[in-house]
Design an enzyme around this catalytic site. Structure first.
Site, PDB file in Angstrom:
ATOM      1  N   VAL A   1       0.840  -1.206   0.000  1.00  0.00           N
ATOM      2  CA  VAL A   1       0.000   0.000   0.000  1.00  0.00           C
ATOM      3  C   VAL A   1       0.877   1.260   0.000  1.00  0.00           C
ATOM      4  O   VAL A   1       0.519   2.287  -0.575  1.00  0.00           O
ATOM      5  CB  VAL A   1      -0.977  -0.021   1.188  1.00  0.00           C
ATOM      6  N   ASP A   2       2.054   1.168   0.595  1.00  0.00           N
ATOM      7  CA  ASP A   2       3.001   2.303   0.621  1.00  0.00           C
ATOM      8  C   ASP A   2       3.346   2.705  -0.821  1.00  0.00           C
ATOM      9  O   ASP A   2       3.291   3.880  -1.204  1.00  0.00           O
ATOM     10  CB  ASP A   2       4.245   1.858   1.387  1.00  0.00           C
TER      11      ASP A   2
HETATM   12  N1  APR Z   1      -5.198  -0.305  -1.067  1.00  0.00           N
HETATM   13  C1  APR Z   1      -5.566  -0.882   0.103  1.00  0.00           C
HETATM   14  N2  APR Z   1      -4.874  -1.859   0.697  1.00  0.00           N
HETATM   15  C2  APR Z   1      -3.763  -2.290   0.054  1.00  0.00           C
HETATM   16  C3  APR Z   1      -3.305  -1.746  -1.166  1.00  0.00           C
HETATM   17  C4  APR Z   1      -4.083  -0.710  -1.730  1.00  0.00           C
HETATM   18  N3  APR Z   1      -3.750  -0.121  -2.888  1.00  0.00           N
HETATM   19  N4  APR Z   1      -2.160  -2.396  -1.529  1.00  0.00           N
HETATM   20  C5  APR Z   1      -1.924  -3.317  -0.582  1.00  0.00           C
HETATM   21  N5  APR Z   1      -2.880  -3.268   0.363  1.00  0.00           N
HETATM   22  C6  APR Z   1      -3.048  -4.085   1.576  1.00  0.00           C
HETATM   23  C7  APR Z   1      -2.361  -5.420   1.618  1.00  0.00           C
HETATM   24  O1  APR Z   1      -3.083  -6.385   0.863  1.00  0.00           O
HETATM   25  C8  APR Z   1      -2.417  -5.699   3.109  1.00  0.00           C
HETATM   26  O2  APR Z   1      -3.710  -6.177   3.440  1.00  0.00           O
HETATM   27  O3  APR Z   1      -2.475  -3.376   2.655  1.00  0.00           O
HETATM   28  C9  APR Z   1      -2.239  -4.293   3.717  1.00  0.00           C
HETATM   29  C10 APR Z   1      -0.854  -4.019   4.289  1.00  0.00           C
HETATM   30  O4  APR Z   1       0.104  -4.688   3.498  1.00  0.00           O
HETATM   31  P1  APR Z   1       1.517  -3.976   3.107  1.00  0.00           P
HETATM   32  O5  APR Z   1       1.253  -2.883   2.176  1.00  0.00           O
HETATM   33  O6  APR Z   1       2.430  -5.069   2.686  1.00  0.00           O
HETATM   34  O7  APR Z   1       2.020  -3.318   4.467  1.00  0.00           O
HETATM   35  P2  APR Z   1       2.688  -3.981   5.752  1.00  0.00           P
HETATM   36  O8  APR Z   1       2.359  -5.432   5.902  1.00  0.00           O
HETATM   37  O9  APR Z   1       2.349  -3.051   6.877  1.00  0.00           O
HETATM   38  O10 APR Z   1       4.248  -3.899   5.423  1.00  0.00           O
HETATM   39  C11 APR Z   1       4.835  -2.627   5.379  1.00  0.00           C
HETATM   40  O11 APR Z   1       5.763  -2.989   3.204  1.00  0.00           O
HETATM   41  O12 APR Z   1       5.389  -1.720   1.369  1.00  0.00           O
HETATM   42  C12 APR Z   1       6.263  -1.940   2.404  1.00  0.00           C
HETATM   43  O13 APR Z   1       7.250   0.226   2.758  1.00  0.00           O
HETATM   44  C13 APR Z   1       6.362  -0.745   3.301  1.00  0.00           C
HETATM   45  O14 APR Z   1       8.250  -1.675   4.411  1.00  0.00           O
HETATM   46  C14 APR Z   1       6.860  -1.419   4.551  1.00  0.00           C
HETATM   47  C15 APR Z   1       6.105  -2.728   4.560  1.00  0.00           C
END
Ligand code: APR
Length: 172
Positions: free
Chosen positions: A34-35
């Site tokens: 999501v980042d």
């Molecule tokens: N909209 C909503 N939710 C999303 C989106 C989106 N566009 N993309 C991904 N997600 C969801 C994922 O499916 C998951 O359910 O967001 C949730 C969190 O997943 P991650 O993005 O992988 O975040 P996290 O597990 O907290 O890991 C954070 O990942 O991207 C890197 O820079 C970030 O190092 C950090 C780590």
């Protein structure tokens, strides 16, 4: 009247709410998941603003403008990496939600959307993360009359199921 919790499916970057929450890493310089989606949709101005913040410790949150996003603001929070549950991960995840709501209160935010923090790359079990999220959100809604709606964004079916089970557990 306390605000409501709404489950939504889809891409958090499309939501025209006061704030969307980013599941970031301590550098705040973008990443995958999501980042990555938020930075791509917000444009380079978001990264430029994030660079002025000097990072964010796990369990804390920082706020920026939304730049090219439909959302007015982005609240960046850094969830814990799951290491089995014995390293303070539950408390740190709860802290992420609390810090996001503190910033929401300070910035007059009334509608806020959360991704499932830490449940992607960071590996936090979805059911445990959902229970923590619902507990902290219900507590915040009870304390903070400014929030009228919290949207929980389900980017996959497992996340939706986890939130539904957590909400059923609280009788919502
Ligand atoms: N909209 C909503 N939710 C999303 C989106 C989106 N566009 N993309 C991904 N997600 C969801 C994922 O499916 C998951 O359910 O967001 C949730 C969190 O997943 P991650 O993005 O992988 O975040 P996290 O597990 O907290 O890991 C954070 O990942 O991207 C890197 O820079 C970030 O190092 C950090 C780590």
């Amino acid at each position: 009247m306390a605000g409501k919790i709404t489950l939504v499916e889809g891409d958090i970057t499309k939501l025209a709410v006061d704030a969307i929450v980013n599941a970031a890493n301590p550098s705040l310089l973008g990443g995958g998941g999501v980042d990555g989606a938020i930075h791509r949709a917000a444009g380079p101005g978001l990264l430029a603003e994030c660079k002025t913040l000097g990072g964010c410790p796990t369990g804390e949150a920082r706020i920026t403008a939304g730049h090219r996003l439909p959302a007015r603001c982005v609240i960046h929070t850094v969830g814990p990496v799951w290491r089995g549950g014995g390293r303070g991960e539950p408390g740190l995840l709860a802290s992420c939600y609390r810090r996001c709501f503190r910033l929401a209160r300070e910035h007059g935010i009334r509608t806020v959307a959360f991704p499932a923090i830490s449940t992607g790359v960071y590996g936090f079990p979805k059911d445990q993360a959902a229970a923590i999220a619902i507990r902290e959100i219900q507590r915040a809604l009870a304390e903070n009359v400014g929030i009228i709606e919290v949207l929980l964004v389900c980017f996959n079916p497992e996340t939706k199921k986890a939130y539904e089970a957590a909400l059923a557990g609280t009788g919502e």
